[in-house]
Design an enzyme around this catalytic site. Sequence first.
Site, PDB file in Angstrom:
ATOM      1  CE1 TYR A  74       0.380   1.451   4.286  1.00 14.73           C
ATOM      2  CE2 TYR A  74       0.888  -0.704   4.463  1.00 14.73           C
ATOM      3  CZ  TYR A  74       0.848   0.540   5.104  1.00 14.73           C
ATOM      4  OH  TYR A  74       1.671   0.810   6.199  1.00 14.73           O
ATOM      5  CB  CYS A  75       1.758   3.540  -1.690  1.00 20.93           C
ATOM      6  SG  CYS A  75       0.542   4.023  -3.028  1.00 20.93           S
ATOM      7  NE  ARG A  76       0.181  11.275  -1.362  1.00 19.43           N
ATOM      8  CZ  ARG A  76      -0.500  11.336  -2.438  1.00 19.43           C
ATOM      9  NH1 ARG A  76      -1.927  11.595  -2.322  1.00 19.43           N
ATOM     10  NH2 ARG A  76      -0.104  11.498  -3.472  1.00 19.43           N
TER      11      ARG A  76
END
Length: 75
Positions: free
Chosen positions: A32-34
């Site tokens: 996941y990331c922003r």
Amino acid sequence: VGYLFANLLPLNKFGEKIANITTNKDETIYVYCRSGNRSGKAKEILVQLGYSNVFNAGGVTEAQAFIDSSEAAEH
């Protein structure tokens, strides 16, 4: 029962750093990331490296719900 931990890996170093975390290519990995964009690219890198159980959990706001629903489906 597994475990959950997070590692910050810059996308431009992702392919070379992942082996320091796991070499088990069947292990379940959530990325996941922003926003979900870089995690999608990270998933592609992992698949190209032969990891077979990789999930893009999306952006930070979606990731927890995604992981919770995936774990519930396993039980």
